[in-house]
Design a protein around this motif. Sequence first.
Motif, PDB file in Angstrom:
ATOM      1  N   UNK A  59       0.845  -1.187   0.000  1.00 49.20           N
ATOM      2  CA  UNK A  59       0.000   0.000   0.000  1.00 49.20           C
ATOM      3  C   UNK A  59       0.879   1.236   0.000  1.00 49.20           C
ATOM      4  N   UNK A  60       0.611   2.153  -0.925  1.00 51.77           N
ATOM      5  CA  UNK A  60       1.408   3.369  -1.046  1.00 51.77           C
ATOM      6  C   UNK A  60       0.479   4.569  -1.167  1.00 51.77           C
ATOM      7  N   UNK A  61       1.047   5.735  -1.026  1.00 45.79           N
ATOM      8  CA  UNK A  61       0.308   6.980  -1.244  1.00 45.79           C
ATOM      9  C   UNK A  61       0.821   7.613  -2.532  1.00 45.79           C
ATOM     10  N   UNK A  62      -0.092   7.957  -3.415  1.00 43.71           N
ATOM     11  CA  UNK A  62       0.296   8.590  -4.683  1.00 43.71           C
ATOM     12  C   UNK A  62      -0.309   9.988  -4.737  1.00 43.71           C
ATOM     13  N   UNK A 111       4.938   8.899  -5.954  1.00 46.03           N
ATOM     14  CA  UNK A 111       4.603   7.750  -5.105  1.00 46.03           C
ATOM     15  C   UNK A 111       5.456   7.760  -3.843  1.00 46.03           C
ATOM     16  N   UNK A 112       4.776   7.645  -2.675  1.00 46.02           N
ATOM     17  CA  UNK A 112       5.434   7.647  -1.373  1.00 46.02           C
ATOM     18  C   UNK A 112       4.980   6.444  -0.558  1.00 46.02           C
ATOM     19  N   UNK A 113       5.723   6.185   0.518  1.00 46.92           N
ATOM     20  CA  UNK A 113       5.243   5.196   1.476  1.00 46.92           C
ATOM     21  C   UNK A 113       3.945   5.687   2.090  1.00 46.92           C
ATOM     22  N   UNK A 114       3.075   4.758   2.471  1.00 46.70           N
ATOM     23  CA  UNK A 114       1.773   5.107   3.040  1.00 46.70           C
ATOM     24  C   UNK A 114       1.901   5.323   4.542  1.00 46.70           C
TER      25      UNK A 114
END
Length: 451
Positions: A59-62, A111-114
């Motif tokens: 799961x990532x944060x975009x 895109x970053x770590x969630x």
Amino acid sequence: MSSCPNEGTSGPTVPPRAAGICVGQTLLSSSSAYSIMQFIGEGYFGRVARCVNRRTNETVAVKILKKDTNSDHNTENEVTILKLISVLNPDQCNLVRFFETFQHLGHKCLAFEMLELDLYHLILQMGNKPMLLLGIRPIAKQLLVALDALKSLGVLHTDIKPDNIMIVNKREMRIKLIDFGLAVLASQVQPGYIVQPMGYRAPEVSLGLPFTEAIDVWGVGCVLAFLYLADNVFSVTCEYQMMRGIVELLGQPEDRLLLAGQYAERFFIQEEAAEGKTWRLMTAEEYSFENSTTVERWRSSFVQPKSLDGLVDMYAQKNAEHADRLAFVDLLKRLLRLDGDRRISASEALQRPFITRSHLSTECFTPSKLTSTCCSEENSDERLDTALGYEADQEGSDSVFEPIAYRPSMTPELSDPSNNLQERFHRFFRGIKNSLFCCVSPMVEYENSLS
């Protein structure tokens, strides 16, 4: 970053959502595919989506940025800064992990770590209760480590605030600094630039003075005060009330700073006096007239003390707490020095007693054995976290009563060997193990248990 001191109070209009991008869609990069699960945030520059990396199932944060040529410079700046700080270990330096940047349907995506929860919403979840110094200390240390690492690369974050500090692990109170969209290189800073959010803005920025990485140190000071008060220490909605709060709590900037500041006359008036020309803060009416704006009333949930020293006795406390609060306020004074050139650096702040805990006893007390032993600072931190219920497998588990940092001066009663110390310790920690955020009720409950 703006070179104009005038700011609207309502903020910029949120742009329309990216057309054609919706939940269930897949964002494609050269190396990965991200399935959008839900949108979790929206701001001026775009939206943030919770996604699943279909290649790794992570799961990532975009961050999906809007199509707008006006924001291209900011986008490129953020990517440049993120690539620059990628040489740092994000876990050791407490910075958000950046994976990649790519284009999707003409939108730039990052895109970053969630990370799930920021400090602002953490305080809201806890019912706007002040955080214990036990929780503030690790946050302070990690933020200072992050700033020291950024300074080594000549990077100013410029947007330090509770919303941009995310929790990695709530039980250990591990955090990371996020959002480098407004970051800037120290070599590019020019006097007169207006950066930092209102309420977290250093005086040198508001006055139009040259500034350095010290403005981020000021931001950290404001964040720590926010955690301690469960409210902003300075107004976040009115520039005048922010400056007025700074003057009332910390004093007025020196005349030499006001004379050199490009924007000093927005807030201060120079008057003739017997000893020569002096400066004073404008009244709200004078500020409104001179700047053609309305001064908003500042509504605070606490009565602001006359100085930072007033924070020491703001809540009920015991002897051991008093020493810790003195150390905390000492650190705040250094973080919130009005003159940026004299403000403590992040590396220096890491050596202050509140961070190192040099002012506290390192003896440990074991209720089950009624014996004292010596333990390291690291182990002491772990045991204190355990005592607060972070590491308990089940609510009410006796594992929370493992050895803890014990200070004989905690109360007169506890220093009396004739008391039933084991029972008193059990009752004391039973009252606080499930709450990190009440500065008053644990001690009140403890006092009641003794009556």
